[in-house]
Design a protein around this motif. Sequence first.
Motif, short mmCIF file in Angstrom:
data_model
loop_
_atom_site.label_atom_id
_atom_site.label_comp_id
_atom_site.label_asym_id
_atom_site.label_seq_id
_atom_site.Cartn_x
_atom_site.Cartn_y
_atom_site.Cartn_z
N VAL A 1 0.85 -1.18 0.00
CA VAL A 1 0.00 0.00 0.00
C VAL A 1 0.89 1.23 0.00
CG1 VAL A 1 -1.79 1.27 1.24
CG2 VAL A 1 -1.82 -1.23 1.21
N SER A 2 0.67 2.07 -0.98
CA SER A 2 1.43 3.31 -1.07
C SER A 2 1.03 4.26 0.04
CB SER A 2 1.14 3.96 -2.43
OG SER A 2 1.69 5.27 -2.47
N THR A 3 1.98 5.04 0.53
CA THR A 3 1.66 6.07 1.52
C THR A 3 1.26 7.38 0.85
OG1 THR A 3 3.99 6.68 1.66
CG2 THR A 3 3.18 5.10 3.29
N GLU A 4 1.25 7.39 -0.47
CA GLU A 4 0.80 8.56 -1.23
C GLU A 4 -0.71 8.70 -1.04
OE1 GLU A 4 0.61 11.85 -3.28
OE2 GLU A 4 2.53 10.85 -2.97
N VAL A 5 -1.14 9.82 -0.48
CA VAL A 5 -2.55 10.00 -0.12
C VAL A 5 -3.48 9.93 -1.33
CG1 VAL A 5 -2.66 12.52 -0.19
CG2 VAL A 5 -4.04 11.27 1.47
N ASN A 6 -2.95 10.19 -2.53
CA ASN A 6 -3.77 10.13 -3.75
C ASN A 6 -3.82 8.74 -4.38
OD1 ASN A 6 -4.64 12.82 -3.90
ND2 ASN A 6 -2.61 13.43 -4.58
N SER A 7 -3.13 7.77 -3.81
CA SER A 7 -3.15 6.42 -4.39
C SER A 7 -4.54 5.83 -4.22
CB SER A 7 -2.10 5.53 -3.74
OG SER A 7 -2.50 5.18 -2.43
N PRO A 8 -4.95 4.93 -5.13
CA PRO A 8 -6.31 4.37 -5.06
C PRO A 8 -6.67 3.75 -3.71
CG PRO A 8 -5.29 3.80 -7.14
CD PRO A 8 -4.22 4.45 -6.31
N TYR A 25 -10.15 16.12 1.67
CA TYR A 25 -9.19 16.78 0.79
C TYR A 25 -7.95 15.90 0.62
CZ TYR A 25 -12.07 20.86 1.60
OH TYR A 25 -13.13 21.73 1.68
N PHE A 26 -7.47 15.82 -0.62
CA PHE A 26 -6.30 15.00 -0.91
C PHE A 26 -5.10 15.84 -1.31
CE2 PHE A 26 -9.95 12.25 -1.44
CZ PHE A 26 -9.58 11.17 -0.65
N THR A 27 -5.27 17.16 -1.38
CA THR A 27 -4.18 18.08 -1.67
C THR A 27 -4.32 19.30 -0.79
OG1 THR A 27 -5.42 19.18 -3.44
CG2 THR A 27 -3.97 17.36 -4.09
N GLY A 28 -3.26 20.08 -0.73
CA GLY A 28 -3.31 21.33 0.04
C GLY A 28 -3.03 21.12 1.52
N ALA A 52 -5.06 18.44 3.47
CA ALA A 52 -5.03 17.09 2.91
C ALA A 52 -5.07 16.03 4.00
CB ALA A 52 -3.80 16.90 2.03
N ALA A 53 -5.79 14.97 3.72
CA ALA A 53 -5.88 13.84 4.66
C ALA A 53 -4.50 13.20 4.84
CB ALA A 53 -6.87 12.81 4.13
N LYS A 54 -4.28 12.62 5.97
CA LYS A 54 -3.03 11.90 6.25
C LYS A 54 -3.21 10.44 5.83
CE LYS A 54 -1.07 15.40 8.37
NZ LYS A 54 -1.08 16.45 7.40
N PRO A 55 -2.16 9.80 5.34
CA PRO A 55 -2.28 8.40 4.93
C PRO A 55 -2.66 7.50 6.10
CG PRO A 55 -0.13 9.29 4.28
CD PRO A 55 -0.83 10.32 5.10
#
Length: 188
Positions: free
Chosen positions: A150-157, A179-182, A185-188
């Motif tokens: 699982v990616s820690t990138e918050v925008n990953s599916p 929110y996924f940016t700014g 943005a949510a934390k992973p």
Amino acid sequence: MTETFLKECLRNHWSNVLVITSDVPGLGKTELIHRQARDDGMSVATMHVSGKINIGSIIQNLHDLNLKEYNMLHIDVGITSTPSELDAALFQLIVLGHLSTGSMAYTLETKHVCIEISNTVGQTLCNSLPTTTCFRRKNLDWNNYYDMKVSTEVNSPVQVVCQYLKALENGTLDRNDIYFTGSSAAKP
């Protein structure tokens, strides 16, 4: 040339070309390609190919990608009515490093190529690309989530789905935006 010799030749001389398949959709073929590119310090440039094959359109799409040697070309192959034409075009592009039709031409700028072949019943698409599948190949198998990364990138599916499931569980899905940016943005 026998199929065995062709496989050996393509795998030895074009070792930076990888064909990704799986028997089940959703096993992470695309994620594997992005992870491989990150590990190699490269960025991914994706081109989707499906439907009736038009070499001119493929050439134009390749030009639009503006590939550099530090890019990994991700060719996402979908259902096509003319797989033999696609197989020949991919061979020309990768092995010859050049693809042309009429007055249009393209020279491949990168040696790193990943070909993702979509799932079809009985692997008919994969089986109809005999030359393409002679390159180095990785078939992803279902391992009951054992090898899931699982990616820690918050925008990953997976992260996006987890954020929505968390909001659903907390009863805030219909009341608060996610929110996924700014800065919010949510934390992973």
